[in-house]
Design a protein around this motif. Sequence first.
Motif, short mmCIF file in Angstrom:
data_model
loop_
_atom_site.label_atom_id
_atom_site.label_comp_id
_atom_site.label_asym_id
_atom_site.label_seq_id
_atom_site.Cartn_x
_atom_site.Cartn_y
_atom_site.Cartn_z
N VAL A 35 2.34 1.65 -3.48
CA VAL A 35 1.33 2.08 -4.45
C VAL A 35 1.03 3.57 -4.29
O VAL A 35 0.95 4.31 -5.28
CB VAL A 35 0.05 1.22 -4.29
CG1 VAL A 35 -1.12 1.84 -5.03
CG2 VAL A 35 0.29 -0.19 -4.78
N LYS A 36 0.89 4.03 -3.07
CA LYS A 36 0.63 5.45 -2.83
C LYS A 36 1.79 6.32 -3.30
O LYS A 36 1.58 7.38 -3.90
CB LYS A 36 0.34 5.70 -1.35
CG LYS A 36 -1.03 5.21 -0.93
CD LYS A 36 -1.27 5.45 0.54
CE LYS A 36 -2.67 4.99 0.94
NZ LYS A 36 -2.92 5.20 2.37
N ALA A 91 1.70 6.43 -7.09
CA ALA A 91 0.60 7.30 -7.54
C ALA A 91 0.97 8.77 -7.37
O ALA A 91 0.69 9.59 -8.25
CB ALA A 91 -0.67 6.96 -6.77
N ARG A 92 1.61 9.12 -6.26
CA ARG A 92 2.05 10.51 -6.04
C ARG A 92 3.07 10.93 -7.09
O ARG A 92 3.18 12.10 -7.43
CB ARG A 92 2.63 10.68 -4.64
CG ARG A 92 1.59 10.82 -3.56
CD ARG A 92 2.18 11.34 -2.25
NE ARG A 92 3.28 10.55 -1.74
CZ ARG A 92 3.16 9.52 -0.90
NH1 ARG A 92 1.97 9.16 -0.49
NH2 ARG A 92 4.21 8.87 -0.48
N GLU A 114 0.83 -1.21 0.00
CA GLU A 114 0.00 0.00 0.00
C GLU A 114 0.86 1.26 0.00
O GLU A 114 0.59 2.21 -0.74
CB GLU A 114 -0.92 -0.01 1.21
CG GLU A 114 -1.86 1.18 1.26
CD GLU A 114 -2.77 1.17 2.47
OE1 GLU A 114 -3.70 1.98 2.49
OE2 GLU A 114 -2.54 0.38 3.41
N LYS A 115 1.92 1.28 0.79
CA LYS A 115 2.82 2.44 0.82
C LYS A 115 3.48 2.64 -0.54
O LYS A 115 3.60 3.77 -1.03
CB LYS A 115 3.88 2.26 1.91
CG LYS A 115 3.34 2.43 3.30
CD LYS A 115 4.40 2.16 4.35
CE LYS A 115 3.79 2.16 5.74
NZ LYS A 115 4.69 1.71 6.76
#
Length: 116
Positions: free
Chosen positions: A65-66, A69-70, A62-63
């Motif tokens: 992926v975020k 995305a950023r 999750e980290k």
Amino acid sequence: MIISYFPKCGAVLALFVLNVGTLATSIAAVYEHAVMLPNRTETPVPKEEALLLMNRNIDVLEKAVKLAARQGAHIIVSPEVGTYGWVFTRETIYPYLEDIPDPEVNWIPCRDPPED
């Protein structure tokens, strides 16, 4: 008159092509990480331990992926077995799996959770 009309059409066409081109463009990120595994994959673990390990791996994914995305990624690819690993036997993988009911069974897991 025709001469001045042509550059305008060419400019509009170029802008249209650029717009369409940007719609068809995506930025992809590919991520791989060192999957957290149980100490001994040849020995079955309790379901709770399996879920704990999978949640730890999901937190890492999750980290990533975020972060991707950023940084502008539209498509993010992660390892197929990035949540539970790959070094298992038929018996030791079972705690990491989920039972899927027969399609003929009228059961909704969220509404009627299994009684373990």
